[in-house]
Design a protein around this motif. Sequence first.
Motif, mmCIF file in Angstrom:
data_model
loop_
_atom_site.group_PDB
_atom_site.id
_atom_site.type_symbol
_atom_site.label_atom_id
_atom_site.label_comp_id
_atom_site.label_asym_id
_atom_site.label_seq_id
_atom_site.Cartn_x
_atom_site.Cartn_y
_atom_site.Cartn_z
ATOM 1 N N ASP A 100 9.094 78.687 -1.691
ATOM 2 C CA ASP A 100 10.248 79.590 -1.680
ATOM 3 C C ASP A 100 11.138 79.352 -0.458
ATOM 4 O O ASP A 100 12.210 79.953 -0.352
ATOM 5 N N THR A 101 10.693 78.486 0.448
ATOM 6 C CA THR A 101 11.503 78.159 1.617
ATOM 7 C C THR A 101 12.839 77.581 1.177
ATOM 8 O O THR A 101 12.899 76.611 0.419
ATOM 9 N N ALA A 102 13.922 78.194 1.647
ATOM 10 C CA ALA A 102 15.259 77.791 1.218
ATOM 11 C C ALA A 102 16.307 78.583 1.980
ATOM 12 O O ALA A 102 15.998 79.573 2.647
ATOM 13 N N VAL A 103 17.545 78.150 1.832
ATOM 14 C CA VAL A 103 18.678 78.995 2.215
ATOM 15 C C VAL A 103 19.050 79.796 0.975
ATOM 16 O O VAL A 103 19.268 79.215 -0.097
ATOM 17 N N TYR A 104 19.109 81.091 1.121
ATOM 18 C CA TYR A 104 19.418 81.996 0.006
ATOM 19 C C TYR A 104 20.866 82.454 0.121
ATOM 20 O O TYR A 104 21.301 82.908 1.190
ATOM 21 N N TYR A 105 21.588 82.329 -0.994
ATOM 22 C CA TYR A 105 23.012 82.646 -1.029
ATOM 23 C C TYR A 105 23.281 83.792 -2.005
ATOM 24 O O TYR A 105 22.741 83.826 -3.119
ATOM 25 N N CYS A 106 24.163 84.654 -1.598
ATOM 26 C CA CYS A 106 24.666 85.716 -2.452
ATOM 27 C C CYS A 106 25.916 85.188 -3.166
ATOM 28 O O CYS A 106 26.723 84.470 -2.562
ATOM 29 N N ASN A 107 26.064 85.572 -4.418
ATOM 30 C CA ASN A 107 27.184 85.089 -5.240
ATOM 31 C C ASN A 107 27.692 86.234 -6.100
ATOM 32 O O ASN A 107 26.900 86.989 -6.665
ATOM 33 N N ALA A 108 29.012 86.350 -6.177
ATOM 34 C CA ALA A 108 29.642 87.343 -7.048
ATOM 35 C C ALA A 108 30.460 86.599 -8.097
ATOM 36 O O ALA A 108 31.192 85.665 -7.769
ATOM 37 N N ARG A 109 30.335 87.028 -9.339
ATOM 38 C CA ARG A 109 31.031 86.308 -10.406
ATOM 39 C C ARG A 109 31.618 87.290 -11.418
ATOM 40 O O ARG A 109 30.954 88.224 -11.852
ATOM 41 N N ARG A 110 32.880 87.038 -11.772
ATOM 42 C CA ARG A 110 33.529 87.781 -12.865
ATOM 43 C C ARG A 110 34.471 86.812 -13.550
ATOM 44 O O ARG A 110 35.455 86.380 -12.954
ATOM 45 N N SER A 111 34.125 86.435 -14.751
ATOM 46 C CA SER A 111 34.886 85.427 -15.493
ATOM 47 C C SER A 111 34.924 84.154 -14.645
ATOM 48 O O SER A 111 33.880 83.625 -14.286
ATOM 49 N N THR A 112 36.101 83.676 -14.314
ATOM 50 C CA THR A 112 36.205 82.423 -13.544
ATOM 51 C C THR A 112 36.291 82.657 -12.044
ATOM 52 O O THR A 112 36.411 81.708 -11.270
ATOM 53 N N VAL A 113 36.247 83.919 -11.614
ATOM 54 C CA VAL A 113 36.336 84.240 -10.195
ATOM 55 C C VAL A 113 34.927 84.246 -9.597
ATOM 56 O O VAL A 113 34.033 84.941 -10.106
ATOM 57 N N VAL A 114 34.756 83.476 -8.546
ATOM 58 C CA VAL A 114 33.434 83.344 -7.927
ATOM 59 C C VAL A 114 33.586 83.430 -6.412
ATOM 60 O O VAL A 114 34.473 82.782 -5.837
ATOM 61 N N TYR A 115 32.722 84.211 -5.795
ATOM 62 C CA TYR A 115 32.673 84.310 -4.335
ATOM 63 C C TYR A 115 31.261 83.966 -3.858
ATOM 64 O O TYR A 115 30.277 84.263 -4.546
ATOM 65 N N TRP A 116 31.197 83.376 -2.663
ATOM 66 C CA TRP A 116 29.912 82.986 -2.090
ATOM 67 C C TRP A 116 29.770 83.560 -0.685
ATOM 68 O O TRP A 116 30.741 83.647 0.067
ATOM 69 N N GLY A 117 28.540 83.889 -0.332
ATOM 70 C CA GLY A 117 28.213 84.210 1.039
ATOM 71 C C GLY A 117 27.870 82.952 1.811
ATOM 72 O O GLY A 117 27.846 81.849 1.263
ATOM 73 N N GLN A 118 27.555 83.119 3.088
ATOM 74 C CA GLN A 118 27.302 81.973 3.959
ATOM 75 C C GLN A 118 25.843 81.534 3.924
ATOM 76 O O GLN A 118 25.521 80.442 4.396
ATOM 77 N N GLY A 119 24.982 82.372 3.376
ATOM 78 C CA GLY A 119 23.577 82.012 3.253
ATOM 79 C C GLY A 119 22.715 82.564 4.369
ATOM 80 O O GLY A 119 23.187 82.799 5.488
ATOM 81 N N THR A 120 21.439 82.766 4.041
ATOM 82 C CA THR A 120 20.455 83.197 5.040
ATOM 83 C C THR A 120 19.173 82.396 4.818
ATOM 84 O O THR A 120 18.739 82.188 3.685
ATOM 85 N N GLN A 121 18.602 81.921 5.918
ATOM 86 C CA GLN A 121 17.433 81.052 5.836
ATOM 87 C C GLN A 121 16.157 81.871 5.646
ATOM 88 O O GLN A 121 15.923 82.846 6.374
ATOM 89 N N VAL A 122 15.359 81.467 4.683
ATOM 90 C CA VAL A 122 14.025 82.022 4.480
ATOM 91 C C VAL A 122 13.028 80.887 4.627
ATOM 92 O O VAL A 122 13.128 79.873 3.930
ATOM 93 N N THR A 123 12.087 81.055 5.527
ATOM 94 C CA THR A 123 11.058 80.049 5.758
ATOM 95 C C THR A 123 9.694 80.691 5.557
ATOM 96 O O THR A 123 9.376 81.693 6.206
ATOM 97 N N VAL A 124 8.917 80.106 4.651
ATOM 98 C CA VAL A 124 7.569 80.605 4.365
ATOM 99 C C VAL A 124 6.579 79.565 4.872
ATOM 100 O O VAL A 124 6.488 78.458 4.330
ATOM 101 N N SER A 125 5.868 79.924 5.909
ATOM 102 C CA SER A 125 4.976 78.954 6.542
ATOM 103 C C SER A 125 3.879 79.680 7.300
ATOM 104 O O SER A 125 4.091 80.759 7.838
ATOM 105 N N SER A 126 2.730 79.033 7.339
ATOM 106 C CA SER A 126 1.633 79.602 8.122
ATOM 107 C C SER A 126 1.659 79.042 9.548
ATOM 108 O O SER A 126 0.833 79.426 10.372
#
Length: 122
Positions: free
Chosen positions: A96-122
């Motif tokens: 699941d380690t990844a940069v996670y992005y928020c996205n808003a979509r309505r028809s052809t209109v799309v917005y993106w966030g800048q992302g937040t890092q999630v790191t799963v590690s022991s």
Amino acid sequence: VQLVESGGGLVHPGGSLRLSCAASGFTFSRYVMNWYRQRPGKERELVASISGSGGSTDYVGSSTDYVGSVKGRFTISRDNAKNTVYLQMNSLKPEDTAVYYCNARRSTVVYWGQGTQVTVSS
């Protein structure tokens, strides 16, 4: 328009995180909200979606044989009064380690966030 993610960080396998995405500058309740992620060396992929009212949700892997399936572990939700969408992530795995992005979509209109890092590690 702004989408600002927060809540990422370093967590041990089996742990939990809750991501938040605060939206502004558009009519939040009219947009489908999505969480995407980009794992190292992989293309950006859809993780979860929620309808404008919050009455319908979908998760990647729900109808396919997918190693990185999040169904049953992740929960997407939204609070239209706060213009915020959440991703509750439980039983986290190293994959699941990844940069996670928020996205808003309505028809052809799309917005993106800048992302937040999630790191799963022991």
